[in-house]
Write a protein that holds these residues in place. Structure first.
Motif, PDB file in Angstrom:
ATOM      1  N   ILE A  98      32.663  26.287  19.508  1.00  0.00           N
ATOM      2  CA  ILE A  98      32.454  27.425  19.216  1.00  0.00           C
ATOM      3  C   ILE A  98      33.074  28.480  20.527  1.00  0.00           C
ATOM      4  CG2 ILE A  98      30.643  29.433  19.770  1.00  0.00           C
ATOM      5  CD1 ILE A  98      28.548  27.293  18.625  1.00  0.00           C
ATOM      6  N   ARG A  99      34.310  29.094  20.093  1.00  0.00           N
ATOM      7  CA  ARG A  99      35.251  29.626  21.179  1.00  0.00           C
ATOM      8  C   ARG A  99      34.421  30.933  21.935  1.00  0.00           C
ATOM      9  NH1 ARG A  99      40.217  27.926  20.151  1.00  0.00           N
ATOM     10  NH2 ARG A  99      40.536  26.967  18.343  1.00  0.00           N
ATOM     11  N   PRO A 100      34.940  31.229  23.116  1.00  0.00           N
ATOM     12  CA  PRO A 100      34.619  32.376  23.790  1.00  0.00           C
ATOM     13  C   PRO A 100      34.577  33.772  22.924  1.00  0.00           C
ATOM     14  CG  PRO A 100      36.200  31.271  25.048  1.00  0.00           C
ATOM     15  CD  PRO A 100      36.134  30.778  23.645  1.00  0.00           C
ATOM     16  N   ASN A 101      33.607  34.513  22.871  1.00  0.00           N
ATOM     17  CA  ASN A 101      33.622  35.762  22.162  1.00  0.00           C
ATOM     18  C   ASN A 101      33.824  36.968  22.930  1.00  0.00           C
ATOM     19  OD1 ASN A 101      31.191  35.689  23.507  1.00  0.00           O
ATOM     20  ND2 ASN A 101      30.113  36.349  21.684  1.00  0.00           N
ATOM     21  N   ASN A 102      34.226  36.900  24.200  1.00  0.00           N
ATOM     22  CA  ASN A 102      34.534  37.887  25.202  1.00  0.00           C
ATOM     23  C   ASN A 102      35.742  37.308  26.121  1.00  0.00           C
ATOM     24  OD1 ASN A 102      32.447  40.152  24.467  1.00  0.00           O
ATOM     25  ND2 ASN A 102      31.154  38.177  24.686  1.00  0.00           N
ATOM     26  N   ALA A 115      29.348  43.291  36.901  1.00  0.00           N
ATOM     27  CA  ALA A 115      30.695  44.410  36.936  1.00  0.00           C
ATOM     28  C   ALA A 115      30.471  45.069  38.212  1.00  0.00           C
ATOM     29  CB  ALA A 115      30.877  45.023  35.620  1.00  0.00           C
ATOM     30  N   SER A 116      29.514  45.433  38.513  1.00  0.00           N
ATOM     31  CA  SER A 116      29.064  46.446  39.641  1.00  0.00           C
ATOM     32  C   SER A 116      29.435  45.744  40.992  1.00  0.00           C
ATOM     33  CB  SER A 116      27.930  47.023  39.856  1.00  0.00           C
ATOM     34  OG  SER A 116      26.745  45.996  40.029  1.00  0.00           O
ATOM     35  N   ILE A 117      29.550  44.444  40.942  1.00  0.00           N
ATOM     36  CA  ILE A 117      29.766  43.585  42.367  1.00  0.00           C
ATOM     37  C   ILE A 117      31.307  43.059  42.348  1.00  0.00           C
ATOM     38  CG2 ILE A 117      27.329  42.930  42.865  1.00  0.00           C
ATOM     39  CD1 ILE A 117      28.124  40.209  41.916  1.00  0.00           C
ATOM     40  N   MET A 118      32.068  43.390  41.154  1.00  0.00           N
ATOM     41  CA  MET A 118      33.346  43.051  41.294  1.00  0.00           C
ATOM     42  C   MET A 118      34.353  43.796  41.999  1.00  0.00           C
ATOM     43  SD  MET A 118      33.726  40.149  39.131  1.00  0.00           S
ATOM     44  CE  MET A 118      32.164  39.632  40.321  1.00  0.00           C
ATOM     45  N   LEU A 119      35.114  42.951  42.953  1.00  0.00           N
ATOM     46  CA  LEU A 119      36.232  43.755  43.560  1.00  0.00           C
ATOM     47  C   LEU A 119      37.472  44.084  42.580  1.00  0.00           C
ATOM     48  CD1 LEU A 119      36.502  41.638  46.790  1.00  0.00           C
ATOM     49  CD2 LEU A 119      35.288  43.889  46.441  1.00  0.00           C
ATOM     50  N   ASP A 120      38.454  44.993  42.845  1.00  0.00           N
ATOM     51  CA  ASP A 120      39.441  45.384  41.982  1.00  0.00           C
ATOM     52  C   ASP A 120      40.136  44.095  41.493  1.00  0.00           C
ATOM     53  OD1 ASP A 120      38.814  47.835  42.466  1.00  0.00           O
ATOM     54  OD2 ASP A 120      40.393  48.491  43.992  1.00  0.00           O
ATOM     55  N   ASN A 121      40.545  43.138  41.996  1.00  0.00           N
ATOM     56  CA  ASN A 121      41.351  42.201  41.721  1.00  0.00           C
ATOM     57  C   ASN A 121      40.475  40.694  41.283  1.00  0.00           C
ATOM     58  OD1 ASN A 121      40.379  41.678  44.137  1.00  0.00           O
ATOM     59  ND2 ASN A 121      42.389  40.896  44.887  1.00  0.00           N
ATOM     60  N   GLN A 144      35.723  44.469  36.794  1.00  0.00           N
ATOM     61  CA  GLN A 144      35.078  45.462  37.289  1.00  0.00           C
ATOM     62  C   GLN A 144      34.917  46.725  36.349  1.00  0.00           C
ATOM     63  OE1 GLN A 144      36.871  48.032  40.428  1.00  0.00           O
ATOM     64  NE2 GLN A 144      35.300  47.345  41.747  1.00  0.00           N
ATOM     65  N   THR A 145      35.924  46.718  35.537  1.00  0.00           N
ATOM     66  CA  THR A 145      36.264  47.865  34.599  1.00  0.00           C
ATOM     67  C   THR A 145      35.700  47.423  33.054  1.00  0.00           C
ATOM     68  OG1 THR A 145      38.142  46.972  34.047  1.00  0.00           O
ATOM     69  CG2 THR A 145      38.471  48.684  35.575  1.00  0.00           C
ATOM     70  N   SER A 146      35.156  46.136  33.034  1.00  0.00           N
ATOM     71  CA  SER A 146      34.357  45.780  31.796  1.00  0.00           C
ATOM     72  C   SER A 146      33.366  46.729  31.264  1.00  0.00           C
ATOM     73  CB  SER A 146      33.962  44.346  31.795  1.00  0.00           C
ATOM     74  OG  SER A 146      35.228  43.688  31.941  1.00  0.00           O
ATOM     75  N   LYS A 147      33.187  47.099  30.027  1.00  0.00           N
ATOM     76  CA  LYS A 147      32.264  47.983  29.556  1.00  0.00           C
ATOM     77  C   LYS A 147      31.443  47.232  28.246  1.00  0.00           C
ATOM     78  CE  LYS A 147      33.503  51.151  32.539  1.00  0.00           C
ATOM     79  NZ  LYS A 147      32.631  51.624  33.518  1.00  0.00           N
ATOM     80  N   GLU A 148      32.116  46.616  27.329  1.00  0.00           N
ATOM     81  CA  GLU A 148      31.569  46.170  26.287  1.00  0.00           C
ATOM     82  C   GLU A 148      31.646  44.442  26.299  1.00  0.00           C
ATOM     83  OE1 GLU A 148      33.768  47.961  23.231  1.00  0.00           O
ATOM     84  OE2 GLU A 148      32.956  50.048  23.506  1.00  0.00           O
ATOM     85  N   TYR A 149      30.754  44.195  25.452  1.00  0.00           N
ATOM     86  CA  TYR A 149      30.437  42.335  25.050  1.00  0.00           C
ATOM     87  C   TYR A 149      29.833  42.403  23.901  1.00  0.00           C
ATOM     88  CZ  TYR A 149      25.704  43.742  26.287  1.00  0.00           C
ATOM     89  OH  TYR A 149      24.694  44.451  26.315  1.00  0.00           O
ATOM     90  N   ARG A 183      22.606  42.531  28.757  1.00  0.00           N
ATOM     91  CA  ARG A 183      22.894  43.778  29.128  1.00  0.00           C
ATOM     92  C   ARG A 183      23.056  44.251  30.734  1.00  0.00           C
ATOM     93  NH1 ARG A 183      18.784  47.627  27.426  1.00  0.00           N
ATOM     94  NH2 ARG A 183      17.891  46.987  29.530  1.00  0.00           N
ATOM     95  N   ASP A 184      21.732  43.530  31.289  1.00  0.00           N
ATOM     96  CA  ASP A 184      21.660  43.988  32.544  1.00  0.00           C
ATOM     97  C   ASP A 184      22.184  43.038  33.377  1.00  0.00           C
ATOM     98  OD1 ASP A 184      19.525  45.639  31.834  1.00  0.00           O
ATOM     99  OD2 ASP A 184      17.935  44.456  32.371  1.00  0.00           O
ATOM    100  N   THR A 185      22.805  41.895  33.171  1.00  0.00           N
ATOM    101  CA  THR A 185      23.437  40.801  33.855  1.00  0.00           C
ATOM    102  C   THR A 185      24.936  41.264  33.861  1.00  0.00           C
ATOM    103  OG1 THR A 185      21.922  39.070  33.587  1.00  0.00           O
ATOM    104  CG2 THR A 185      24.004  38.420  34.172  1.00  0.00           C
ATOM    105  N   PHE A 186      25.412  41.635  32.757  1.00  0.00           N
ATOM    106  CA  PHE A 186      26.528  42.098  32.581  1.00  0.00           C
ATOM    107  C   PHE A 186      27.039  43.277  33.322  1.00  0.00           C
ATOM    108  CE2 PHE A 186      29.851  44.908  30.407  1.00  0.00           C
ATOM    109  CZ  PHE A 186      30.877  44.031  30.077  1.00  0.00           C
ATOM    110  N   HIS A 187      26.202  44.506  33.208  1.00  0.00           N
ATOM    111  CA  HIS A 187      26.563  45.660  34.239  1.00  0.00           C
ATOM    112  C   HIS A 187      26.067  45.248  35.836  1.00  0.00           C
ATOM    113  CE1 HIS A 187      27.065  48.205  30.787  1.00  0.00           C
ATOM    114  NE2 HIS A 187      25.908  47.876  30.252  1.00  0.00           N
ATOM    115  N   TYR A 188      25.225  44.479  36.056  1.00  0.00           N
ATOM    116  CA  TYR A 188      25.245  44.257  37.445  1.00  0.00           C
ATOM    117  C   TYR A 188      26.670  43.259  37.971  1.00  0.00           C
ATOM    118  CZ  TYR A 188      23.907  41.560  41.905  1.00  0.00           C
ATOM    119  OH  TYR A 188      23.644  41.187  42.938  1.00  0.00           O
TER     120      TYR A 188
END
Length: 532
Positions: A298-302, A254-260, A307-312, A247-252
């Motif tokens: 085992i395929r990717p599940n996400n 996403a917060s440092i991603m640029l728009d593109n 930057q806009t990602s909210k769920e995993y 959870r923490d890594t996912f949100h962190y």
């Protein structure tokens, strides 16, 4: 620099000619003029000066000691960028051809008209000034490149310092763990982490900054750095929680991603005791599990992180397995010699690979150059049967070590191929001497002491022992040694290899000598695999 500051040399045995040239030079504004009546004096002078001490040289062709061609040849051999003028009245074509071959820049005949002389000299002076301008730009470019190289080197060292690989090159009961990290460019878009949670659980992550250059590398490195710190603090307080790390890594991230920008990453908790793998895979290649001869994908599940990602999603695999491999796309997407992704050959051969080195050798044999950064983390259960060749508790003394190695070599010659015997004997000498130095002499704590050869070292306490075994089957010979020493952090020593440090040279040498090297968790036991 102005034209008038250029340094002029005249080599002419005729003082009359010298005065005529000098007069014209001075009338144009040149003051820095040096004269040599004798060519040999000029040759001697050239031995004492540097490239920029002469700018333009006027050389007479017809001189008694040495003709102007030889002087020109010597000058250009030593300083090719000095502007050279051949002063001659000769119409001999062969003379001019040789002068051109030696690098002459201009011909002038004696008695040349002042205005013609001035016009030609203007061109020659501009040519020399261009040399200085080019040299200045080259020096500036070299400084820029030097700065760039220094910054890139520091950036790479910073990335490698942040990477924590605490699981690889270790064995855990019947399991062995390994990793491979090979950036395609100077700065890698890949970063990874392997951390030990407890005796049976590991945390594994690979992060791939999608795209190229500094931005992708920064996203990758910052994410792994945050992740490592978070896990380290949770382990410090005995409070590791996989869901919280994800959870923490996912949100962190996403917060440092640029728009593109996009980021692919996987976070995995492997529980060997309960045969369980929990994971979240955001756009990374599939994981591959081997259960006996069955390959489980085992395929990717996400989707990749934006930057806009909210769920995993966090999923779990539960069941027996013999091998587990996670990789960035450099392994699977690189094109082999047949023009197909290496992934095709990997699927055909995965159950044939025992050590990670087997996979890497096959990858390099089929792919000239990886198309992307390549990171692999590999866990393998060694449940093969071995026949024992040697199994003994030995006393660590210098005399005993030599006798044991000689006896083992004699026994091995009847059982193993000669090339394997030679490797094992070399490895045993290195291993046993290291055990003696660290376990008995405690050299690791007294590096300032010089231990002289054949000098008896007195120490208080009982004899120190080591357990040594050598086993083999149809594919491998395996050497295991465990001493009574305090052990060491293997991951730190292997990381020092990236910085070309002298530290841990024995470990690095054994790693290159064997097909696989794995230490116990304390660092005082080692298992070496040698392929037959």
């Amino acid at each position: 620099m102005n034209k008038e500051e250029l340094k002029i040399v005249i080599v002419d045995d005729s003082k009359v000619s010298y005065v005529a040239i000098k007069t014209m030079l001075k009338s144009i504004g040149f003051e820095n003029i040096k004269y040599f009546e004798y060519p040999l004096d000029f040759i001697q002078y050239l031995k004492t000066v540097k490239q920029d001490d002469i700018d333009i040289a006027f050389i007479d062709y017809q001189m008694p000691e040495m003709n102007g061609l030889k002087v020109l040849h010597y000058l250009k051999m030593k300083f090719k960028d000095i502007v050279a003028v051949m002063m001659t009245s000769s119409t001999d074509t062969e003379v001019k051809q040789k002068a051109i071959k030696y690098g002459v820049n201009e011909f002038m005949h004696k008695g040349i008209d002042f205005f013609e002389f001035k016009a030609k000299l203007n061109i020659l002076a501009n040519l020399r000034l261009y040399y200085y301008e080019s040299k200045h730009h080259q020096e500036e470019l070299e400084l820029v490149l030097q700065y760039k190289d220094t910054q890139e080197t520091l950036a790479v060292q910073k990335q490698l310092k942040i990477i924590e690989d605490k699981v690889s090159n270790h064995f855990y009961k019947e399991w062995i763990a390994d990793s491979y990290f090979k950036p395609k460019d100077i700065l890698s878009g890949d970063s990874y982490s392997t951390l030990k949670i407890d005796d049976d659980r590991f945390f594994i992550s690979i992060v791939d900054g999608m795209g190229k250059g500094v931005s992708a590398s920064l996203s990758s490195v910052l994410t792994v750095s945050f992740m490592n710190y978070s896990i380290a603090k949770s382990l410090e307080f005995n409070d590791f929680n996989f869901e919280r790390v994800v959870r923490d890594t996912f949100h962190y991230a996403a917060s440092i991603m640029l728009d593109n920008e996009a980021l692919s990453l996987c976070m995995i908790e492997v529980d060997l005791k309960h045969s369980k793998i929990r994971y979240t895979n955001l756009g990374m290649p599939p994981f591959y599990i081997l259960n006996k001869n069955e390959i489980i994908k085992i395929r990717p599940n996400n989707r990749p992180l934006l930057q806009t990602s909210k769920e995993y999603i966090i999923d779990e695999y539960k069941g027996e397995f013999d091998a587990f491999l996670v990789s960035s796309d450099g392994l699977f997407e690189s094109v082999d010699h047949d023009g197909y992704p290496y992934f095709i050959k990997f699927k055909q051969k995965y159950n044939q690979f025992f050590l990670l080195s087997d996979l890497i050798k096959d990858f390099k044999a089929n792919v000239d150059e990886a198309d992307d950064d390549t990171t692999i983390v590999y866990l393998k259960k060694d449940n093969k049967k071995y026949d024992t060749i040697f199994n003994q508790k030995i006393v660590l003394t210098q005399e005993n070590i030599e006798n044991i190695v000689n006896n083992i070599e004699f026994d091995l010659n009847d059982i193993l191929p000669l090339k394997v015997v030679n490797k094992i004997v070399f490895a045993l000498n290195e291993l046993l001497i290291n055990s003696y130095e660290h376990s008995v002499l405690k050299i690791s704590k007294n590096k300032h002491k010089i231990i002289q050869k054949d000098k008896k070292i007195e120490y208080n306490g009982k004899d120190k022992f080591a357990f040594l075994s050598i086993e083999h089957n149809e594919n491998f010979a395996v050497v295991f040694l465990e001493d009574e020493g305090e052990g060491f952090d293997v991951s730190d020593i292997l990381k020092s290899e990236w910085f070309n440090k002298y530290h841990g040279r024995g470990v690095k040498m054994l790693k290159k000598l064997s097909d696989g090297i794995y230490y116990n968790q304390k660092g005082n036991g080692v298992k070496l695999y040698f392929k037959k």
